[in-house]
Design an enzyme around this catalytic site. Structure first.
Site, mmCIF file in Angstrom:
data_model
loop_
_atom_site.group_PDB
_atom_site.id
_atom_site.type_symbol
_atom_site.label_atom_id
_atom_site.label_comp_id
_atom_site.label_asym_id
_atom_site.label_seq_id
_atom_site.Cartn_x
_atom_site.Cartn_y
_atom_site.Cartn_z
ATOM 1 N N ASN A 250 0.834 -1.209 0.000
ATOM 2 C CA ASN A 250 0.000 0.000 0.000
ATOM 3 C C ASN A 250 0.864 1.252 0.000
ATOM 4 O OD1 ASN A 250 0.691 -0.940 2.630
ATOM 5 N ND2 ASN A 250 -0.799 0.435 3.555
ATOM 6 N N HIS B 62 -4.606 -8.689 6.381
ATOM 7 C CA HIS B 62 -5.011 -7.688 7.371
ATOM 8 C C HIS B 62 -6.465 -8.011 7.665
ATOM 9 C CE1 HIS B 62 -5.192 -3.525 9.163
ATOM 10 N NE2 HIS B 62 -6.461 -3.871 9.098
ATOM 11 N N HIS C 199 -0.367 -8.787 12.325
ATOM 12 C CA HIS C 199 -0.637 -7.927 13.483
ATOM 13 C C HIS C 199 -1.923 -8.278 14.243
ATOM 14 C CE1 HIS C 199 -2.918 -6.047 10.276
ATOM 15 N NE2 HIS C 199 -1.830 -5.542 9.727
ATOM 16 N N ASP D 277 4.618 -3.722 11.730
ATOM 17 C CA ASP D 277 3.577 -2.947 11.045
ATOM 18 C C ASP D 277 3.980 -1.478 10.927
ATOM 19 O OD1 ASP D 277 1.188 -2.964 9.614
ATOM 20 O OD2 ASP D 277 0.035 -2.263 11.323
ATOM 21 N N HIS E 96 3.773 7.644 9.325
ATOM 22 C CA HIS E 96 3.053 8.882 9.017
ATOM 23 C C HIS E 96 3.696 10.053 9.758
ATOM 24 C CE1 HIS E 96 -0.025 6.724 6.861
ATOM 25 N NE2 HIS E 96 -0.175 5.899 7.877
#
Length: 347
Positions: free
Chosen positions: A5, A87, A141, A212, A216
């Site tokens: 992603n 996920h 995760h 993970d 950001h």
């Protein structure tokens, strides 16, 4: 091992080749890439290489990488034998609860919107499809007690699972101290979930630790919920966090080495990695288990420049890192002329 992603998305051989080329030019460490499932790229999922696995976002995603319909998921599980990493969050439940809690701007609501049930429902579906086709499945995760209990009762030999240090060491109380920096997918859970996940890791129900890592920026995180992106950086604090737990008696140093190296190489079938033994690659890290120092954002290498663990006193920091027999990091100094290599994966 990087997720698909990104911009551009890693959903075909051309995008994969581009990443491999750029990594070969500048990566100081070894690297691998997932190929992302879009629902209409089955041929690429089966043929693109080298990839560590097929990544499926069952929820909390938008755009081409969201695959939230069982017939589309089943088509992927039914073809090929590559590892599928999921996920696991149920998109329908997330959307319904987003409407239910619309207008709330406290980031703590995130853990209620994407609740334990949303995670459990998606993991149940992935497990059902994996069992139907005896398909290698990795649950990324894992965050809930319910999922850990499910796998404790029903975990085929070809299924693996991971947990992050965040889901072991942080819980919903973090929203009070670090606000939107605590927002991630799947979200932070309760102290009870922390405890059950720890026990599952110690018992081998959960196979290994992952990060993970989602770097950001602080500017992005300051936009205000629900406009803030989910995710937190985790790579460079992960080992020190886990070794600190070992020094506190929660686990042992050999267990940390197994969870962060050996078990990972085994699950992803990476040749010559994960052990200190003749014939294995000299990918080694030397740590200091006597010195404690705090996580300081100004000392972090990640470009986002922050950590949810800022201020935590940790030991087990890397002193020397060796990649393929070459020293790449030594007492605070990076040797930027060293290059890692693309990992290979046995099908």
């Amino acid at each position: 091992m990087e997720m698909p992603n990104t911009r551009p998305l890693t959903t075909n051989q051309a995008a994969l080749d581009d990443k491999l080329r750029r990594a070969a030019e500048k990566s100081l460490v070894n690297y691998g890439f997932f190929i992302g499932a879009t629902g209409d790229n089955l041929a690429e999922l089966l043929q693109a290489k080298p990839v560590c696995g097929i990544k499926i976002f069952m929820g909390s995603m938008h755009g081409p990488l969201l695959i939230d319909r069982e017939p589309v998921l089943e088509e992927i599980f039914a073809h090929g034998n590559r590892l599928i990493a999921v996920h696991a969050e149920d998109q329908d439940r997330i959307l319904q609860r987003r409407q239910q809690f619309a207008g709330i701007t406290d980031p703590a609501i995130h853990s209620q919107i994407q609740d334990n049930q949303a995670a459990l429902q998606a993991t149940q579906l992935a497990l059902k499809l994996s069992k139907k086709y005896q398909r290698r499945l990795h649950i990324l995760h894992m965050s809930t007690a319910e999922e850990a209990d499910l796998l404790r009762q029903d975990k085929p030999a070809w299924v693996t699972a991971e947990v992050t240090p965040q889901h072991l060491l942080l819980n919903t109380s973090a929203y009070e101290t670090i606000g939107p920096l605590a927002q991630m997918n799947p979200p932070l859970r309760s102290p009870h979930d922390n405890e059950v996940l720890w026990q599952a890791l110690l018992d081998g129900v959960i196979d290994f630790i992952a990060t993970d890592h989602a770097p950001h920026t602080l500017e992005e995180k300051a936009q205000g919920y629900p406009n803030t992106p989910s995710g937190m950086p985790g790579v460079e604090t992960s080992m020190a966090l886990m070794l600190t737990q070992a020094m506190q008696g929660r686990c042992t140093v050999p267990q940390v080495a197994h969870w962060m190296s050996t078990a990972v190489a085994e699950a992803y079938r990476i040749p010559n990695k994960g052990r200190i033994a003749p014939g294995y690659d000299a990918d080694l890290v030397l740590v200091d288990l006597n010195t404690y120092r705090p996580v300081r954002r100004e000392e972090l290498q990640t470009k986002c420049g922050w950590s949810p663990f800022e201020g935590w006193e940790l030991t087990g920091w890397a002193m020397v890192t060796i990649v393929g027999g070459q020293v790449v990091y030594e007492y605070g100094k990076l040797h930027t002329d060293v290059r890692g290599r693309a990992l290979t994966f046995k099908e």
